[in-house]
Scaffold this motif. Structure first.
Motif, PDB file in Angstrom:
ATOM      1  N   THR A  12       0.789  -1.432  -0.108  1.00  9.66           N
ATOM      2  CA  THR A  12      -0.209   0.190   0.242  1.00  9.66           C
ATOM      3  C   THR A  12       1.217   1.546   0.141  1.00  9.66           C
ATOM      4  O   THR A  12       0.335   2.259  -0.305  1.00  9.66           O
ATOM      5  N   SER A  13       2.301   1.063   0.713  1.00  8.56           N
ATOM      6  CA  SER A  13       2.959   2.397   0.387  1.00  8.56           C
ATOM      7  C   SER A  13       4.463   2.424  -0.607  1.00  8.56           C
ATOM      8  O   SER A  13       4.683   2.905  -0.903  1.00  8.56           O
ATOM      9  N   ARG A  14       3.038   1.627  -2.011  1.00  7.08           N
ATOM     10  CA  ARG A  14       4.644   2.011  -3.337  1.00  7.08           C
ATOM     11  C   ARG A  14       4.453   2.775  -4.123  1.00  7.08           C
ATOM     12  O   ARG A  14       3.087   3.661  -4.065  1.00  7.08           O
ATOM     13  N   VAL A  15       5.090   3.184  -4.248  1.00 11.69           N
ATOM     14  CA  VAL A  15       5.168   4.722  -4.787  1.00 11.69           C
ATOM     15  C   VAL A  15       5.954   4.719  -6.382  1.00 11.69           C
ATOM     16  O   VAL A  15       6.795   3.491  -6.504  1.00 11.69           O
ATOM     17  N   GLY A  16       5.442   5.537  -7.377  1.00  9.65           N
ATOM     18  CA  GLY A  16       6.495   5.756  -8.821  1.00  9.65           C
ATOM     19  C   GLY A  16       7.131   7.012  -8.387  1.00  9.65           C
ATOM     20  O   GLY A  16       6.554   7.492  -8.149  1.00  9.65           O
ATOM     21  N   VAL A  17       8.894   6.958  -9.047  1.00 13.40           N
ATOM     22  CA  VAL A  17       8.927   7.520  -8.917  1.00 13.40           C
ATOM     23  C   VAL A  17       9.469   8.221 -10.426  1.00 13.40           C
ATOM     24  O   VAL A  17       9.740   7.214 -11.551  1.00 13.40           O
ATOM     25  N   THR A  18       9.820  10.207 -10.640  1.00 14.89           N
ATOM     26  CA  THR A  18      10.492   9.860 -11.730  1.00 14.89           C
ATOM     27  C   THR A  18      11.651   9.611 -11.960  1.00 14.89           C
ATOM     28  O   THR A  18      12.334   9.381 -10.739  1.00 14.89           O
ATOM     29  N   SER A  19      12.354   9.768 -12.851  1.00 13.98           N
ATOM     30  CA  SER A  19      14.073   9.741 -12.949  1.00 13.98           C
ATOM     31  C   SER A  19      14.382  10.157 -14.565  1.00 13.98           C
ATOM     32  O   SER A  19      13.711  10.684 -15.014  1.00 13.98           O
ATOM     33  N   LEU A  20      15.757  10.547 -14.480  1.00 11.96           N
ATOM     34  CA  LEU A  20      16.609  11.060 -14.996  1.00 11.96           C
ATOM     35  C   LEU A  20      16.159  10.244 -16.988  1.00 11.96           C
ATOM     36  O   LEU A  20      16.161  11.403 -17.404  1.00 11.96           O
ATOM     37  N   GLY A  21      16.172   9.226 -16.390  1.00 14.75           N
ATOM     38  CA  GLY A  21      15.836   8.440 -17.723  1.00 14.75           C
ATOM     39  C   GLY A  21      14.334   8.005 -17.845  1.00 14.75           C
ATOM     40  O   GLY A  21      14.134   7.657 -19.289  1.00 14.75           O
ATOM     41  N   GLY A  22      13.509   8.057 -17.388  1.00 16.88           N
ATOM     42  CA  GLY A  22      11.757   8.055 -17.389  1.00 16.88           C
ATOM     43  C   GLY A  22      11.425   9.701 -17.423  1.00 16.88           C
ATOM     44  O   GLY A  22      11.479  10.493 -18.014  1.00 16.88           O
ATOM     45  N   ILE A  23      10.515   9.742 -16.535  1.00 11.17           N
ATOM     46  CA  ILE A  23       9.327  10.760 -16.583  1.00 11.17           C
ATOM     47  C   ILE A  23       9.853  11.999 -15.520  1.00 11.17           C
ATOM     48  O   ILE A  23      10.778  12.030 -14.961  1.00 11.17           O
TER      49      ILE A  23
END
Length: 271
Positions: free
Chosen positions: A79-90
């Motif tokens: 439930t604590s999962r998050v998606g994070v931006t990155s230099l190669g991603g979003i």
């Protein structure tokens, strides 16, 4: 080539300090993230079936002045999962020094530990230990630095993220059963997926017991998709999940601030 000097190797045989080696990654910031750091934005988008879909939940950490940051998360459960931006991603195109972090708007984050490592001249030192300087007398290694202790790198093949049961938010894939210890995870270059309902998802990972698991979180909702990118992987190349031991690191160290978000236009965020 220098005629003399010292090199330091880790247990995997990789040279981590010495001649011709960049400053190693050391801890630059650590702290906690909670629901209070996120802002919810209702998409207000109506799909062909007539129902209004979804809420995007976004947080914007400030990392001005960082050089090559890599962020690791230690979620306590799925439930604590998050998606994070990155230099190669979003990327947040209006604030290039800021990352965007996404979570499921209906799942509560009561305490998510983060660790950000960077190549920087870490001020940490001590009365004892070893220091290495280059030919310009620049300090490139101090044994007292809070170094990134990378325990494993898992390569994930194409076909991730697992999106088969996204509607139930239970889409979880086990990719390893060998996780032991006080660990944090990072996916520096996450893949993304566009569903048939024009919801866009990005990868996330966490440790559950001895299992390393991956899943997705939504980061964009579109009214009609982009070209033929619906029901397809937008970025489907192999990528890696990095696992770091954080048992030796402080839970709060130069914590980053979070900027307020007054508006969020998901159309500005690409896959």
């Amino acid at each position: 080539m220098a005629n003399y000097g010292a090199n330091i190797y880790n247990s995997k045989g990789y040279k981590i300090a010495g001649i011709g080696v960049d400053i190693p990654f050391t801890l630059r910031s650590s702290g906690q993230i909670t629901d209070a750091n996120f802002t919810n934005f209702d998409s207000g988008v109506v799909n062909p079936g007539g129902d209004v879909r979804g809420t995007i939940s976004v947080a914007r950490p400030a990392t001005e002045g960082f050089n090559s940051p890599i962020i690791f998360f230690k979620p306590i459960n799925s439930t604590s999962r998050v998606g994070v931006t990155s230099l190669g991603g979003i990327q947040d195109r209006s604030h290039k020094d800021h990352w965007l972090i996404f979570k499921w708007s209906n799942l509560s984050i009561t305490g998510l530990q983060y660790y950000i490592f960077d190549r920087w001249n870490n001020p940490t030192t001590g009365d004892y230990g070893m220091r290495i300087r280059d030919e310009k007398n620049t300090l490139t290694f101090d044994s007292n630095w809070p170094l990134m202790d990378l325990r494993d790198v898992i390569w994930m093949e194409t076909g991730f993220p697992n999106w088969g049961t996204i509607s139930g938010e239970s889409n979880v894939t086990n990719i390893s059963t060998k996780a032991t210890g006080d660990l944090a995870l990072s996916i520096p270059n996450p893949r993304t997926y566009a569903s048939t309902s024009y919801v866009y998802y990005t990868e996330t990972g966490w440790v559950n017991g001895s299992n390393v698991q991956v899943s997705v979180v939504p980061f964009r909702i579109s009214s009609g998709g982009v070209g033929n990118q619906n029901n397809t992987y937008l970025r489907s190349s192999r990528t890696q999940l990095m696992i770091a031991n954080v048992a030796h690191l402080p839970k709060t160290y130069n914590p980053i601030s979070f900027r307020a978000i007054s508006s969020y236009d998901s159309a500005q965020i690409g896959g």
